[in-house]
Design a protein around this motif. Structure first.
Motif, PDB file in Angstrom:
ATOM      1  N   THR A  73       0.665  -1.246  -0.095  1.00  0.00           N
ATOM      2  CA  THR A  73      -0.015   0.177  -0.056  1.00  0.00           C
ATOM      3  C   THR A  73       0.801   1.220   0.056  1.00  0.00           C
ATOM      4  O   THR A  73       0.457   2.134  -0.775  1.00  0.00           O
ATOM      5  CB  THR A  73      -0.915   0.065   1.128  1.00  0.00           C
ATOM      6  OG1 THR A  73      -1.921  -1.247   0.951  1.00  0.00           O
ATOM      7  CG2 THR A  73      -1.987   1.284   1.095  1.00  0.00           C
ATOM      8  N   SER A 125     -10.160   6.136  -6.062  1.00  0.00           N
ATOM      9  CA  SER A 125      -9.499   5.167  -5.676  1.00  0.00           C
ATOM     10  C   SER A 125     -10.856   4.354  -4.633  1.00  0.00           C
ATOM     11  O   SER A 125     -11.756   4.961  -4.187  1.00  0.00           O
ATOM     12  CB  SER A 125      -8.576   5.414  -4.783  1.00  0.00           C
ATOM     13  OG  SER A 125      -8.893   6.001  -3.525  1.00  0.00           O
ATOM     14  N   GLU A 164     -10.598   1.802  -1.447  1.00  0.00           N
ATOM     15  CA  GLU A 164      -9.781   1.116  -0.389  1.00  0.00           C
ATOM     16  C   GLU A 164     -10.378   0.620   0.872  1.00  0.00           C
ATOM     17  O   GLU A 164     -11.571   0.885   1.052  1.00  0.00           O
ATOM     18  CB  GLU A 164      -8.877   2.366   0.022  1.00  0.00           C
ATOM     19  CG  GLU A 164      -8.112   2.968  -1.183  1.00  0.00           C
ATOM     20  CD  GLU A 164      -7.336   4.237  -0.700  1.00  0.00           C
ATOM     21  OE1 GLU A 164      -6.360   4.028   0.106  1.00  0.00           O
ATOM     22  OE2 GLU A 164      -7.643   5.204  -1.371  1.00  0.00           O
ATOM     23  N   GLN A 199     -11.607   9.377  -2.981  1.00  0.00           N
ATOM     24  CA  GLN A 199     -11.371   8.162  -2.142  1.00  0.00           C
ATOM     25  C   GLN A 199     -12.793   7.697  -1.802  1.00  0.00           C
ATOM     26  O   GLN A 199     -13.211   8.468  -0.884  1.00  0.00           O
ATOM     27  CB  GLN A 199     -10.334   8.248  -1.224  1.00  0.00           C
ATOM     28  CG  GLN A 199      -9.024   8.799  -1.600  1.00  0.00           C
ATOM     29  CD  GLN A 199      -7.944   9.048  -0.768  1.00  0.00           C
ATOM     30  OE1 GLN A 199      -7.833  10.215  -0.156  1.00  0.00           O
ATOM     31  NE2 GLN A 199      -7.203   8.067  -0.175  1.00  0.00           N
ATOM     32  N   GLN A 209     -14.247   4.035   0.550  1.00  0.00           N
ATOM     33  CA  GLN A 209     -13.775   3.225   1.477  1.00  0.00           C
ATOM     34  C   GLN A 209     -14.791   1.747   1.366  1.00  0.00           C
ATOM     35  O   GLN A 209     -15.998   2.169   1.763  1.00  0.00           O
ATOM     36  CB  GLN A 209     -13.866   3.750   2.918  1.00  0.00           C
ATOM     37  CG  GLN A 209     -13.231   2.750   3.910  1.00  0.00           C
ATOM     38  CD  GLN A 209     -12.781   3.281   5.211  1.00  0.00           C
ATOM     39  OE1 GLN A 209     -11.663   4.246   5.010  1.00  0.00           O
ATOM     40  NE2 GLN A 209     -13.374   3.041   6.255  1.00  0.00           N
ATOM     41  N   GLY A 234      -7.195  -0.724  -3.922  1.00  0.00           N
ATOM     42  CA  GLY A 234      -6.403  -1.272  -2.610  1.00  0.00           C
ATOM     43  C   GLY A 234      -5.778  -2.479  -2.655  1.00  0.00           C
ATOM     44  O   GLY A 234      -4.865  -2.649  -2.554  1.00  0.00           O
ATOM     45  N   SER A 238      -3.344  -1.433  -8.551  1.00  0.00           N
ATOM     46  CA  SER A 238      -3.735  -2.171  -7.668  1.00  0.00           C
ATOM     47  C   SER A 238      -2.631  -3.068  -7.026  1.00  0.00           C
ATOM     48  O   SER A 238      -1.364  -3.124  -7.417  1.00  0.00           O
ATOM     49  CB  SER A 238      -4.689  -3.022  -8.123  1.00  0.00           C
ATOM     50  OG  SER A 238      -5.512  -3.722  -7.083  1.00  0.00           O
TER      51      SER A 238
END
Length: 548
Positions: A313, A332, A334, A346, A348, A375, A398
């Motif tokens: 990461t 992204s 993650e 981002q 989650q 992620g 990735s």
């Protein structure tokens, strides 16, 4: 003496590009903040990089306080209240000169400090947060060391006295953070309970406790993690927050029942995740140049593989820092989001609500992304969506678990990824493993012949070395590295480049052995080649290479 503008220094260092600098200058016009501070607030640079740039600008030395322990005699020359007020940290005495760390060398207090201490003064530069943390830690260590406190509590328990288990639990975590541990393990044995810290990837035994303390210490930690303290015969997991040295930590807790009692493991995760550059991580210049060219591509997939806990990461974020995020739409997904990146949208993962990697990818695809960061690829649907996205005008970055790039290709086939789609979409695979750095303060030089090196490394690269003998280094031991000889870790990395021949080999479903043989024929550098280079450069030791 000419002092170049801080922005130009950052550009020269390769940390920021002109578009990022322009954005920061726009912010500066609307505020009354220094450019360097704005770049930090925008997360374009880290506080450590700002300190390095200031050191270059002022032509002073930079010191990384994460890898340095100040001398007690230097600290004792200036009282804690004064250094806190002025953000200064006395470091060491050398030839009657006191070296002091500052984040603001423009605030020249040399004359006053010389009169106060009776010593000549020389400033070095470090970042303000590290200075504040070190003032709090090392002045307290002068008065009442954490190790002594823990030893006194254990001694009192052995003598049969009541002890403060809340204080003991807190001190054990404090000491782990002080010594840069990533994990704490508390395990019962027949005679006593044992505490281990994992430092730089290696387990180290720190304390033995009377058996009677084991259960109450485990219970205290389970209370912090909101676990069931009555249930001792099943595995449990949880987390809690902890603050030490002006830093918040998320501590993940896991318990398992063993034949000798409950064992507990704590993972210490600082909430202010540190960004690194590829160069800081140990990537060689040639490899960085190749990766920079790949990151300019408009589509395709770059995968980072390696064992768990080996910095995948961190490398993923370092790759993102090489992308001009002001000109490309970067999204992204993650689990978890470890660092909030500037100008990156981002998402989650939340398994409780059903928001998975694959579901997030479907939403991201509707946001007109240029770059998609995943992620981790863990399941079939995510793998298939990621590879397909790499063919539709998106650059995919990735990570996933794996040891060899060629074996990863086999694993992706196990995820039922179409091999023709994979061969078209894949750009490169970065394989990495972390290795300990030699402590720069105490490493010891030794001479070795090319023949002996050849016996240590299973690679043909040794025969191309230019000399018959080399000076390499072995671990010493000092106060900075807790006498281990090592201080911090760096990445060993290899790049498996997908050329036309490999694409045809993937298309024709050739096995991993054939792919490895072709890579050797093309002289693609492997992890062992990078390890050899880092030994010759004095970054790590033969013993450490053999260990991993």
């Amino acid at each position: 003496m000419i002092h170049y503008p801080i922005g130009e220094i950052f550009k020269e260092m390769g940390i920021v590009a002109q578009p990022q600098l322009d954005a920061a200058l726009h912010v500066q016009k609307a505020s009354n903040i220094k450019l360097g501070e704005i770049l930090v607030k925008l997360n374009f640079v880290t506080v450590q990089e700002l300190a390095r740039a200031v050191a270059l600008q002022k032509q002073l030395d930079y010191i990384d306080l994460e890898t340095y322990v100040p001398q007690a005699d230097a600290l004792s020359l200036i009282d804690q209240e004064f250094v806190q007020l002025n953000a200064l940290l006395p470091l060491y005495l050398e030839n009657d000169t006191l070296h002091i760390a500052t984040s603001n060398p423009d605030n020249d207090m040399s004359s006053y400090l010389q009169e106060m201490t009776g010593k000549a003064i020389r400033f070095v530069v470090s970042d303000a947060l590290s200075i504040a943390r070190c003032i709090q830690l090392y002045y307290e260590q002068l008065k009442d060391p954490i190790e002594v406190k823990i030893g006194s509590i254990i001694e009192s328990a052995v003598e049969g006295n009541e002890i403060d288990i809340i204080e003991l639990a807190e001190l054990i975590i404090d000491n782990a953070i002080k010594d840069r541990a990533t994990d704490i393990h508390i395990m019962p044995e027949l005679v006593s309970s044992h505490i281990f810290y994992r430092v730089d990837g290696v387990m180290q035994h720190y304390y033995s406790l009377p058996n009677k303390l084991h259960h109450i210490l485990i219970s205290r930690l389970k209370v912090l993690g909101k676990l069931d303290i009555i249930e001792n015969f099943k595995a449990q997991s949880g987390e809690f927050h902890f603050n030490f040295l002006q830093t918040d930590y998320n501590i993940r807790i896991s318990t398992i029942p063993t034949m000798k009692g409950e064992k507990i493991a704590l993972r210490l995760l600082p909430e202010n995740f540190s960004l690194y550059s590829l160069e800081d991580l140990g990537f060689e210049p040639e490899l960085v140049t190749k990766l920079e060219s790949y990151l300019k591509k408009s589509s395709g997939m770059i995968l980072i593989i390696g064992p768990s806990g080996n910095g995948k990461t961190t490398t993923l974020y370092a790759l993102l820092r090489k992308i001009n995020i002001l000109e490309r739409n970067v999204l992204s997904i993650e689990e978890p989001v470890e660092f909030q990146l500037p100008f990156v949208s981002q998402l989650q993962v939340n398994l409780k609500t059903g928001f998975t990697f694959s579901k997030g990818l479907r939403h991201i695809a509707r946001q007109d992304p240029d770059v998609i960061v995943i992620g981790e690829i863990l399941d079939e649907e995510t793998a298939q969506l990621a590879v397909r996205s790499s063919l539709t005008g998106h650059l995919i970055l990735s990570t996933t678990f794996g040891n060899r790039p060629s074996s990863l290709l086999t694993r992706l086939k196990d995820f039922h990824v179409d091999r023709h789609t994979l061969s078209d979409g894949l750009i490169a695979i970065i394989s990495q493993k972390l290795i300990r750095r030699l402590c720069p303060h105490c490493k010891e030089p030794i001479e070795i012949s090319k023949e002996k090196l050849a016996g240590k490394f299973a690679t043909s690269s040794v025969q191309y070395l230019p000399h018959d003998t080399f000076t390499i280094y072995r671990p010493g031991g000092c106060i900075h590295c807790k006498n281990s000889g090592y201080l911090g870790r760096m990445a060993l990395a290899e790049l498996f480049e997908i050329d036309d021949k490999i694409r045809k080999m993937i298309d024709s479903d050739q096995n991993s052995l054939e792919l490895d043989l072709y890579a050797k024929e093309q002289m693609m550098k492997e992890l062992v080649d990078d390890a050899l280079l880092k030994v010759i450069n004095g970054d790590t030791s033969l013993e450490e290479v053999q260990r991993i």
